[in-house]
Design a protein around this motif. Structure first.
Motif, PDB file in Angstrom:
ATOM      1  N   GLY A  25      46.371  47.570  36.775  1.00 28.07           N
ATOM      2  CA  GLY A  25      46.311  47.916  35.365  1.00 28.07           C
ATOM      3  C   GLY A  25      46.299  46.749  34.404  1.00 28.07           C
ATOM      4  N   LYS A  26      46.273  45.532  34.928  1.00 29.07           N
ATOM      5  CA  LYS A  26      46.303  44.368  34.047  1.00 29.07           C
ATOM      6  C   LYS A  26      44.981  44.227  33.303  1.00 29.07           C
ATOM      7  N   GLN A  27      45.057  43.790  32.042  1.00 29.48           N
ATOM      8  CA  GLN A  27      43.879  43.453  31.254  1.00 29.48           C
ATOM      9  C   GLN A  27      43.922  41.966  30.938  1.00 29.48           C
ATOM     10  N   VAL A  28      42.862  41.265  31.309  1.00 27.06           N
ATOM     11  CA  VAL A  28      42.782  39.814  31.171  1.00 27.06           C
ATOM     12  C   VAL A  28      41.815  39.481  30.047  1.00 27.06           C
ATOM     13  N   ASP A  29      42.266  38.678  29.078  1.00 25.33           N
ATOM     14  CA  ASP A  29      41.385  38.355  27.956  1.00 25.33           C
ATOM     15  C   ASP A  29      40.830  36.934  28.025  1.00 25.33           C
ATOM     16  N   ARG A  30      41.014  36.228  29.129  1.00 20.17           N
ATOM     17  CA  ARG A  30      40.411  34.901  29.285  1.00 20.17           C
ATOM     18  C   ARG A  30      38.902  35.063  29.449  1.00 20.17           C
ATOM     19  N   ILE A  31      38.145  34.052  28.991  1.00 22.26           N
ATOM     20  CA  ILE A  31      36.696  34.152  28.964  1.00 22.26           C
ATOM     21  C   ILE A  31      36.110  33.995  30.371  1.00 22.26           C
ATOM     22  N   VAL A  32      35.380  35.016  30.826  1.00 27.84           N
ATOM     23  CA  VAL A  32      34.719  34.963  32.129  1.00 27.84           C
ATOM     24  C   VAL A  32      33.239  35.267  31.924  1.00 27.84           C
ATOM     25  N   GLU A  33      32.427  34.905  32.943  1.00 26.62           N
ATOM     26  CA  GLU A  33      30.974  35.026  32.813  1.00 26.62           C
ATOM     27  C   GLU A  33      30.398  35.489  34.137  1.00 26.62           C
ATOM     28  N   LEU A  34      29.160  35.969  34.127  1.00 31.39           N
ATOM     29  CA  LEU A  34      28.568  36.534  35.338  1.00 31.39           C
ATOM     30  C   LEU A  34      28.512  35.533  36.488  1.00 31.39           C
ATOM     31  N   ARG A  35      28.448  34.247  36.190  1.00 35.71           N
ATOM     32  CA  ARG A  35      28.432  33.238  37.261  1.00 35.71           C
ATOM     33  C   ARG A  35      29.727  33.260  38.074  1.00 35.71           C
ATOM     34  N   ASP A  36      30.769  33.903  37.555  1.00 40.51           N
ATOM     35  CA  ASP A  36      32.057  33.948  38.256  1.00 40.51           C
ATOM     36  C   ASP A  36      32.098  35.014  39.346  1.00 40.51           C
ATOM     37  N   ILE A  37      31.119  35.893  39.390  1.00 42.49           N
ATOM     38  CA  ILE A  37      31.155  36.989  40.362  1.00 42.49           C
ATOM     39  C   ILE A  37      31.017  36.472  41.783  1.00 42.49           C
ATOM     40  N   MET A  38      30.046  35.594  42.019  1.00 39.69           N
ATOM     41  CA  MET A  38      29.828  35.087  43.385  1.00 39.69           C
ATOM     42  C   MET A  38      31.057  34.390  43.946  1.00 39.69           C
ATOM     43  N   PRO A  39      31.652  33.406  43.243  1.00 40.65           N
ATOM     44  CA  PRO A  39      32.843  32.776  43.818  1.00 40.65           C
ATOM     45  C   PRO A  39      34.024  33.727  43.953  1.00 40.65           C
ATOM     46  N   THR A  40      34.134  34.714  43.074  1.00 38.54           N
ATOM     47  CA  THR A  40      35.223  35.685  43.167  1.00 38.54           C
ATOM     48  C   THR A  40      35.124  36.490  44.458  1.00 38.54           C
ATOM     49  N   LEU A  41      33.957  37.033  44.727  1.00 36.45           N
ATOM     50  CA  LEU A  41      33.801  37.892  45.899  1.00 36.45           C
ATOM     51  C   LEU A  41      33.816  37.086  47.193  1.00 36.45           C
ATOM     52  N   LEU A  42      33.298  35.856  47.152  1.00 34.73           N
ATOM     53  CA  LEU A  42      33.377  35.018  48.348  1.00 34.73           C
ATOM     54  C   LEU A  42      34.826  34.642  48.648  1.00 34.73           C
ATOM     55  N   GLU A  43      35.574  34.270  47.621  1.00 37.58           N
ATOM     56  CA  GLU A  43      36.991  33.934  47.842  1.00 37.58           C
ATOM     57  C   GLU A  43      37.765  35.146  48.342  1.00 37.58           C
ATOM     58  N   ALA A  44      37.470  36.311  47.784  1.00 40.41           N
ATOM     59  CA  ALA A  44      38.169  37.522  48.202  1.00 40.41           C
ATOM     60  C   ALA A  44      37.948  37.821  49.677  1.00 40.41           C
ATOM     61  N   SER A  45      36.836  37.321  50.219  1.00 40.04           N
ATOM     62  CA  SER A  45      36.468  37.597  51.601  1.00 40.04           C
ATOM     63  C   SER A  45      36.670  36.406  52.520  1.00 40.04           C
ATOM     64  N   ASP A  46      37.300  35.346  52.011  1.00 43.14           N
ATOM     65  CA  ASP A  46      37.523  34.117  52.796  1.00 43.14           C
ATOM     66  C   ASP A  46      36.215  33.531  53.295  1.00 43.14           C
ATOM     67  N   VAL A  47      35.184  33.598  52.453  1.00 39.85           N
ATOM     68  CA  VAL A  47      33.894  32.996  52.758  1.00 39.85           C
ATOM     69  C   VAL A  47      33.773  31.715  51.929  1.00 39.85           C
ATOM     70  N   PRO A  48      33.356  30.600  52.528  1.00 40.33           N
ATOM     71  CA  PRO A  48      33.259  29.335  51.780  1.00 40.33           C
ATOM     72  C   PRO A  48      32.333  29.455  50.569  1.00 40.33           C
ATOM     73  N   ILE A  49      32.721  28.787  49.496  1.00 37.40           N
ATOM     74  CA  ILE A  49      31.944  28.802  48.265  1.00 37.40           C
ATOM     75  C   ILE A  49      31.064  27.557  48.230  1.00 37.40           C
ATOM     76  N   PRO A  50      29.727  27.694  48.126  1.00 40.77           N
ATOM     77  CA  PRO A  50      28.846  26.527  48.108  1.00 40.77           C
ATOM     78  C   PRO A  50      29.116  25.618  46.914  1.00 40.77           C
ATOM     79  N   THR A  51      28.817  24.347  47.082  1.00 38.43           N
ATOM     80  CA  THR A  51      29.032  23.378  46.003  1.00 38.43           C
ATOM     81  C   THR A  51      28.051  23.584  44.858  1.00 38.43           C
ATOM     82  N   THR A  52      26.995  24.357  45.067  1.00 34.16           N
ATOM     83  CA  THR A  52      26.038  24.634  43.988  1.00 34.16           C
ATOM     84  C   THR A  52      26.589  25.599  42.951  1.00 34.16           C
ATOM     85  N   VAL A  53      27.676  26.272  43.263  1.00 33.83           N
ATOM     86  CA  VAL A  53      28.235  27.299  42.374  1.00 33.83           C
ATOM     87  C   VAL A  53      28.945  26.648  41.196  1.00 33.83           C
ATOM     88  N   ASP A  54      28.620  27.095  39.994  1.00 35.73           N
ATOM     89  CA  ASP A  54      29.271  26.608  38.769  1.00 35.73           C
ATOM     90  C   ASP A  54      30.413  27.503  38.319  1.00 35.73           C
TER      91      ASP A  54
END
Length: 496
Positions: A343-372
């Motif tokens: 139920g938490k609401q987070v007001d910090r600024i996030v962007e669509l580029r954050d989706i890939m690293p979020t889901l990879l981290e959630a799955s313990d999959v390495p995040i490429p260095t190309t990711v911003d």
């Protein structure tokens, strides 16, 4: 085993069209429940608010400067080394996309094992004078083939007469509800759950085309909003209030004066499409339960951009006002492994580029260095994080209205690169962007701070927007940066 991952995206849904965030009219019970048991990120934005560049950010985790798409342009090949589905596939996931991709070539897998495709109405492959036979819509779009098999070979989704970019006109879906593209996307997603490899975790992207126009909800959902008072559009003190060219009479316009009845009907249809999607998300949630994977499937819901729907007499997307650039974003983790606060609401600024690293981290999959982008998981935990970006930079090539914008979710600054016009909004006291503060003497220091940040962001850009000291008006905007065109030229499309 690693968790399953379900990414649900919609096309052109505003961030404020969620009941749990206080919308006075809209009904979104399934999304409300995902937010109630997950985390809602209430300052989520798309840096470049149109379909192609927004999806590049989702698929690559890159900023627009690095994925190279800073405007809307079709038929530029996608040849990125690292994509989210590609990284999941390398990590042993069974990967599938259902619905909209909007990449080129049209059936480019972009790292998925398989796609079941419906991009909506695509102008370049509906125009047979400009496309080769293997690009024609009926050759590339799986939904169209499916529809013709079930409804008759002469049926087309455009038979109702609406345009795919008409934000001001609406009518009910002309066939039975089960044949609607929204239902189809869930039907095909459920079929993937049936036939997936059970020895592997899965990454499924269910990608809805609606509530993007045509505004054609099934009648039952349109009836929910018929005859009730709908919100009036905000009109800023900076908005152009006249319509000398009568642009409002063009149903695919991006601006203009539209009669109130027509706007109310189109707004009702827009809300109805969102409720229809919500209903079908409920159907997908039931399927996760029935296939025994609801407790180990992490879900992220978002949109590629919003729709202005008459705000400030503007329609569609591209211009980065709140209705267009701000998107819903919900992360739900039934596994409990991520430590999210329900139920938490987070007001910090996030962007669509954050989706890939979020889901990879959630799955313990390495995040490429190309990711911003950065994983938003820490923001949703009890501990939170003190280390986070200060703001985002967004932009869009758009002819005379080409612009750059900066926001931290509390303040937003615009610079229109062809005219030099500036806008400054205090989103904390003016979330509807009614008052442009550029001429306020009290805000001069704040204005200069944001202008200096933009100069820093644009220093070194090939378009020559700045000399490092000041912003330069009138430099030619590009829809794709040169490094992308160079990469695309080195990966020619077969048969072209």
């Amino acid at each position: 085993m690693r968790p399953n991952v379900l990414l649900i995206t919609v096309d052109q849904m505003r961030a404020d069209c969620l009941h749990f965030l206080g919308h006075p009219v809209i009904e979104t019970p399934n999304l409300d429940n995902l937010a109630r048991t997950g985390v809602a990120y209430t300052s989520a934005y798309t840096a470049t608010p149109s379909c192609v560049p927004a999806r590049a950010a989702i698929l690559t985790g890159m900023s627009q400067q690095n994925h190279g798409r800073v405007g809307y342009e079709d038929k530029v090949p996608w040849s990125y080394e690292h994509t989210m589905p590609g990284e999941f596939a390398k990590a042993g996931y069974h990967t599938q996309c259902v619905g909209k991709m909007h990449v080129y070539p049209t059936r480019n897998l972009c790292g998925f094992h398989n796609i079941v495709l419906h991009d909506g109405y695509m102008h370049y492959n509906r125009d047979r004078s400009r496309s080769t036979a293997n690009e024609w819509w009926d050759q590339t779009d799986d939904y169209i083939s499916w529809l013709k098999e079930r409804a008759g070979s002469q049926q087309d989704i455009m038979d109702h007469g609406l345009d795919c970019n008409a934000s001001t006109v609406a009518r009910p879906w002309h066939l039975e509800e089960a044949l609607h593209p929204t239902n189809w996307a869930v039907t095909q997603s459920i079929d993937f759950l049936r036939r997936r490899d059970p020895s592997k975790p899965f990454f499924l992207w269910t990608s809805f085309v609606r509530p993007h126009a045509p505004l054609d909800p099934p009648q039952a959902f349109l009836d929910l909003y018929d005859g009730i008072d709908l919100p009036e559009p905000p009109i800023g003190d900076w908005a152009r209030l006249d319509d000398p060219d009568r642009d409002g009479l063009n149903p695919t316009t991006g601006r203009g004066i539209v009669n109130k009845r027509m706007r109310q009907k189109s707004l009702a249809a827009y809300y109805a499409l969102i409720t229809h999607i919500d209903n079908q998300i409920g159907r997908l949630m039931n399927a996760l339960y029935e296939f025994g994977v609801s407790n180990d499937t992490i879900i992220l819901f978002t949109s590629d951009h919003g729709d202005l729907m008459g705000d400030h007499l503007l329609y569609k997307k591209i211009l980065a006002y709140e209705g267009s650039a701000k998107v819903p974003l919900i992360l739900n983790d039934p596994t409990g492994k991520l430590g999210l606060v329900r139920g938490k609401q987070v007001d910090r600024i996030v962007e669509l580029r954050d989706i890939m690293p979020t889901l990879l981290e959630a799955s313990d999959v390495p995040i490429p260095t190309t990711v911003d982008g950065s994983s938003i998981i820490p923001l949703g935990t009890h501990a939170g994080t003190s280390e986070w970006r200060t703001y985002i930079h967004g932009e869009h090539a758009y002819g005379e209205l080409s612009y750059h914008y900066l926001t931290d979710g509390k303040v937003k600054y615009f610079w229109y690169s062809q005219t030099g016009e500036e806008q400054l909004f205090d989103l904390q006291v003016d979330p509807q962007e009614l008052c442009n503060l550029v001429k306020s003497a009290e805000r001069a220091e704040l204005l200069n701070c944001w202008k200096d940040r933009l100069i820093l962001e644009l220093t070194g850009r090939e378009e020559g927007y700045t000399d490092g000291v000041s912003l330069i008006v009138g430099m030619t905007p590009q829809s794709c940066l040169q490094h992308l065109r160079t990469a695309a030229a080195s990966h020619p499309v077969a048969g072209r």
